[in-house]
Motif scaffolding. Structure first.
Motif, PDB file in Angstrom:
ATOM      1  N   GLN A 215       0.824  -1.205   0.000  1.00 48.44           N
ATOM      2  CA  GLN A 215       0.000   0.000   0.000  1.00 48.44           C
ATOM      3  C   GLN A 215       0.861   1.259   0.000  1.00 48.44           C
ATOM      4  O   GLN A 215       0.521   2.256  -0.649  1.00 48.44           O
ATOM      5  CB  GLN A 215      -0.941  -0.011   1.203  1.00 48.44           C
ATOM      6  CG  GLN A 215      -2.019  -1.072   1.148  1.00 48.44           C
ATOM      7  CD  GLN A 215      -2.907  -0.920  -0.082  1.00 48.44           C
ATOM      8  OE1 GLN A 215      -3.361   0.179  -0.413  1.00 48.44           O
ATOM      9  NE2 GLN A 215      -3.134  -2.026  -0.784  1.00 48.44           N
ATOM     10  N   LEU A 216       1.965   1.219   0.712  1.00 48.10           N
ATOM     11  CA  LEU A 216       2.869   2.371   0.732  1.00 48.10           C
ATOM     12  C   LEU A 216       3.498   2.588  -0.637  1.00 48.10           C
ATOM     13  O   LEU A 216       3.634   3.742  -1.091  1.00 48.10           O
ATOM     14  CB  LEU A 216       3.959   2.160   1.794  1.00 48.10           C
ATOM     15  CG  LEU A 216       3.486   2.170   3.252  1.00 48.10           C
ATOM     16  CD1 LEU A 216       4.628   1.770   4.186  1.00 48.10           C
ATOM     17  CD2 LEU A 216       2.940   3.538   3.655  1.00 48.10           C
ATOM     18  N   LEU A 217       3.886   1.510  -1.305  1.00 47.41           N
ATOM     19  CA  LEU A 217       4.490   1.641  -2.631  1.00 47.41           C
ATOM     20  C   LEU A 217       3.462   2.103  -3.664  1.00 47.41           C
ATOM     21  O   LEU A 217       3.791   2.868  -4.574  1.00 47.41           O
ATOM     22  CB  LEU A 217       5.117   0.306  -3.049  1.00 47.41           C
ATOM     23  CG  LEU A 217       6.346  -0.117  -2.234  1.00 47.41           C
ATOM     24  CD1 LEU A 217       6.785  -1.527  -2.619  1.00 47.41           C
ATOM     25  CD2 LEU A 217       7.511   0.864  -2.406  1.00 47.41           C
ATOM     26  N   ILE A 218       2.210   1.654  -3.517  1.00 47.28           N
ATOM     27  CA  ILE A 218       1.147   2.158  -4.388  1.00 47.28           C
ATOM     28  C   ILE A 218       0.958   3.655  -4.167  1.00 47.28           C
ATOM     29  O   ILE A 218       0.832   4.436  -5.125  1.00 47.28           O
ATOM     30  CB  ILE A 218      -0.171   1.401  -4.130  1.00 47.28           C
ATOM     31  CG1 ILE A 218      -0.065  -0.037  -4.643  1.00 47.28           C
ATOM     32  CG2 ILE A 218      -1.354   2.116  -4.792  1.00 47.28           C
ATOM     33  CD1 ILE A 218      -1.253  -0.910  -4.285  1.00 47.28           C
ATOM     34  N   HIS A 219       0.957   4.062  -2.898  1.00 53.45           N
ATOM     35  CA  HIS A 219       0.846   5.495  -2.592  1.00 53.45           C
ATOM     36  C   HIS A 219       1.976   6.282  -3.242  1.00 53.45           C
ATOM     37  O   HIS A 219       1.775   7.420  -3.700  1.00 53.45           O
ATOM     38  CB  HIS A 219       0.870   5.712  -1.079  1.00 53.45           C
ATOM     39  CG  HIS A 219       0.972   7.161  -0.687  1.00 53.45           C
ATOM     40  ND1 HIS A 219       2.197   7.786  -0.483  1.00 53.45           N
ATOM     41  CD2 HIS A 219       0.024   8.117  -0.507  1.00 53.45           C
ATOM     42  CE1 HIS A 219       1.973   9.045  -0.174  1.00 53.45           C
ATOM     43  NE2 HIS A 219       0.682   9.269  -0.181  1.00 53.45           N
ATOM     44  N   ASP A 220       3.168   5.678  -3.308  1.00 50.03           N
ATOM     45  CA  ASP A 220       4.325   6.364  -3.883  1.00 50.03           C
ATOM     46  C   ASP A 220       4.266   6.449  -5.399  1.00 50.03           C
ATOM     47  O   ASP A 220       5.123   7.101  -6.019  1.00 50.03           O
ATOM     48  CB  ASP A 220       5.611   5.643  -3.467  1.00 50.03           C
ATOM     49  CG  ASP A 220       5.909   5.789  -1.984  1.00 50.03           C
ATOM     50  OD1 ASP A 220       5.315   6.680  -1.351  1.00 50.03           O
ATOM     51  OD2 ASP A 220       6.734   5.017  -1.454  1.00 50.03           O
ATOM     52  N   GLY A 221       3.295   5.763  -6.006  1.00 50.37           N
ATOM     53  CA  GLY A 221       3.124   5.871  -7.451  1.00 50.37           C
ATOM     54  C   GLY A 221       3.762   4.762  -8.263  1.00 50.37           C
ATOM     55  O   GLY A 221       3.805   4.846  -9.502  1.00 50.37           O
ATOM     56  N   PHE A 222       4.265   3.717  -7.638  1.00 51.26           N
ATOM     57  CA  PHE A 222       4.849   2.604  -8.383  1.00 51.26           C
ATOM     58  C   PHE A 222       3.732   1.748  -8.980  1.00 51.26           C
ATOM     59  O   PHE A 222       2.795   1.352  -8.276  1.00 51.26           O
ATOM     60  CB  PHE A 222       5.714   1.734  -7.459  1.00 51.26           C
ATOM     61  CG  PHE A 222       6.969   2.419  -6.977  1.00 51.26           C
ATOM     62  CD1 PHE A 222       8.084   2.515  -7.799  1.00 51.26           C
ATOM     63  CD2 PHE A 222       7.024   2.979  -5.705  1.00 51.26           C
ATOM     64  CE1 PHE A 222       9.242   3.150  -7.358  1.00 51.26           C
ATOM     65  CE2 PHE A 222       8.161   3.615  -5.261  1.00 51.26           C
ATOM     66  CZ  PHE A 222       9.283   3.708  -6.086  1.00 51.26           C
ATOM     67  N   ASN A 223       3.837   1.441 -10.263  1.00 52.85           N
ATOM     68  CA  ASN A 223       2.832   0.593 -10.892  1.00 52.85           C
ATOM     69  C   ASN A 223       3.115  -0.883 -10.573  1.00 52.85           C
ATOM     70  O   ASN A 223       4.107  -1.217  -9.908  1.00 52.85           O
ATOM     71  CB  ASN A 223       2.763   0.830 -12.403  1.00 52.85           C
ATOM     72  CG  ASN A 223       4.065   0.504 -13.131  1.00 52.85           C
ATOM     73  OD1 ASN A 223       4.775  -0.435 -12.768  1.00 52.85           O
ATOM     74  ND2 ASN A 223       4.379   1.263 -14.172  1.00 52.85           N
ATOM     75  N   ALA A 224       2.234  -1.763 -11.042  1.00 53.28           N
ATOM     76  CA  ALA A 224       2.327  -3.175 -10.668  1.00 53.28           C
ATOM     77  C   ALA A 224       3.659  -3.790 -11.094  1.00 53.28           C
ATOM     78  O   ALA A 224       4.275  -4.562 -10.346  1.00 53.28           O
ATOM     79  CB  ALA A 224       1.163  -3.951 -11.279  1.00 53.28           C
ATOM     80  N   TRP A 225       4.118  -3.474 -12.310  1.00 56.50           N
ATOM     81  CA  TRP A 225       5.378  -4.030 -12.794  1.00 56.50           C
ATOM     82  C   TRP A 225       6.561  -3.494 -11.988  1.00 56.50           C
ATOM     83  O   TRP A 225       7.474  -4.251 -11.627  1.00 56.50           O
ATOM     84  CB  TRP A 225       5.556  -3.707 -14.272  1.00 56.50           C
ATOM     85  CG  TRP A 225       6.887  -4.125 -14.844  1.00 56.50           C
ATOM     86  CD1 TRP A 225       7.828  -3.325 -15.399  1.00 56.50           C
ATOM     87  CD2 TRP A 225       7.407  -5.459 -14.908  1.00 56.50           C
ATOM     88  NE1 TRP A 225       8.925  -4.046 -15.799  1.00 56.50           N
ATOM     89  CE2 TRP A 225       8.689  -5.376 -15.517  1.00 56.50           C
ATOM     90  CE3 TRP A 225       6.930  -6.706 -14.511  1.00 56.50           C
ATOM     91  CZ2 TRP A 225       9.485  -6.489 -15.733  1.00 56.50           C
ATOM     92  CZ3 TRP A 225       7.731  -7.824 -14.739  1.00 56.50           C
ATOM     93  CH2 TRP A 225       8.984  -7.724 -15.334  1.00 56.50           C
ATOM     94  N   GLN A 226       6.547  -2.224 -11.685  1.00 56.18           N
ATOM     95  CA  GLN A 226       7.620  -1.644 -10.877  1.00 56.18           C
ATOM     96  C   GLN A 226       7.643  -2.239  -9.470  1.00 56.18           C
ATOM     97  O   GLN A 226       8.707  -2.521  -8.921  1.00 56.18           O
ATOM     98  CB  GLN A 226       7.442  -0.129 -10.795  1.00 56.18           C
ATOM     99  CG  GLN A 226       7.688   0.594 -12.118  1.00 56.18           C
ATOM    100  CD  GLN A 226       7.266   2.046 -12.065  1.00 56.18           C
ATOM    101  OE1 GLN A 226       6.292   2.414 -11.389  1.00 56.18           O
ATOM    102  NE2 GLN A 226       7.973   2.899 -12.812  1.00 56.18           N
TER     103      GLN A 226
END
Length: 299
Positions: A215-226
């Motif tokens: 959830q934190l990485l999603i908040h940071d804007g990383f897409n699924a592949w990243q």
């Protein structure tokens, strides 16, 4: 029955350290662990988990408070509660750092709080939730073997956040036998419930960490592949030979031994160095840095 006198005496006294200032309201970088998003958000996920987790620990020990007459264990429980309360306070301060980044910390902590302090408390017996508590306390104490070994695994981390985790680990080492003594001597949890609590925690704990980290990485804007690439690289950092978790492995498995007790392991690398440095300065950040210096000299 006197839990501490009939089994193993605690090696380190439980010393609550209060009103500590780690400087977490300062200019801590977003990716404070060497600019690495995975490593930073892994530890940030732990920080999110700790406040509801510490609440769960204290509640599960408190369930059996009225059965205990041993004055030494009652004193240890008081010290345990005070230390856990301070951990909650400091990690909330650290989580305010995430709030300033726009993270919905309340949503994440409510997820953990509902799981542990609502769902688990409704679904499982008081004895079983205490076995889970003891298992999680085992995890939080043995992580000191990774944080304080000669590799200095946190050397790339911001010194303020690094100091917070060093202090937290030190205090987990001090009270690592408290929940276990209550579980074994007063809740009368047997071997198989103790072990099942560890198996349960061994699945639940990392899943919870990775769920919040995602959830934190999603908040940071990383897409699924990243995110997938970050997770693959980060998982290797955790589990590779010489990785973060390797020094914990042999200590993890000792919990499965019949007759195990946390104080059978009496030595903790880095403890005396940190304690001497903190007693000299009363500054947890200086204590962390002095400990690292002293351990490097002795390596």
């Amino acid at each position: 029955m006197s839990a501490n006198n009939t089994k193993h005496d605690a090696v380190h006294p439980i010393i609550p350290r209060e009103k500590l200032d780690f400087g977490l309201d300062g200019d801590v970088p977003k990716y404070w662990f060497g600019g690495d998003a995975y490593k930073s958000r892994f530890w940030d996920a732990l920080s999110v988990i700790f406040p509801p987790g510490e609440k769960f620990f204290m509640t599960c020990v408190r369930d059996f408070r009225d059965r205990i007459s041993d004055p030494k264990l009652l004193e240890d429980i008081q010290g345990f509660n005070r230390q856990e309360a301070q951990h909650t306070l400091v990690h909330r301060q650290d989580n305010d750092r995430l709030r300033r980044q726009g993270v919905d910390v309340d949503k994440l902590t409510k997820y953990v709080d509902k799981m542990l302090n609502v769902d688990y408390r409704k679904k499982y017996s008081r004895e079983y939730t205490l076995s889970i508590t003891s298992a999680l306390e085992h995890f939080t104490s043995i992580i000191a073997h990774s944080l304080f070994d000669k590799r200095d695994v946190m050397k790339e981390a911001d010194h303020r956040v690094r100091a917070m985790y060093a202090w937290h680990a030190i205090e987990e080492v001090e009270h690592k036998g408290v929940a276990y003594d209550v579980m074994e001597d007063y809740a009368k949890v047997g071997y198989w419930m103790r072990i099942w609590g560890l198996v349960h925690a061994s699945v639940m704990f990392p899943i919870t960490i990775f769920t919040i980290q995602r959830q934190l990485l999603i908040h940071d804007g990383f897409n699924a592949w990243q995110r997938a690439k970050l997770m693959a690289k980060g998982t290797w950092w955790l589990f590779k030979p010489g990785g973060l978790l390797q020094p914990m492995a042999k200590h993890y498995w000792t919990y499965y031994k019949p007759g195990y007790h946390p104080w059978q392991e009496t030595e903790q690398h880095g403890y005396e160095e940190w304690l001497a440095a903190f007693n000299g300065s009363k500054d947890p950040v200086k204590a962390s840095e002095q400990m690292r210096h002293d351990l490097a000299l002795s390596a």
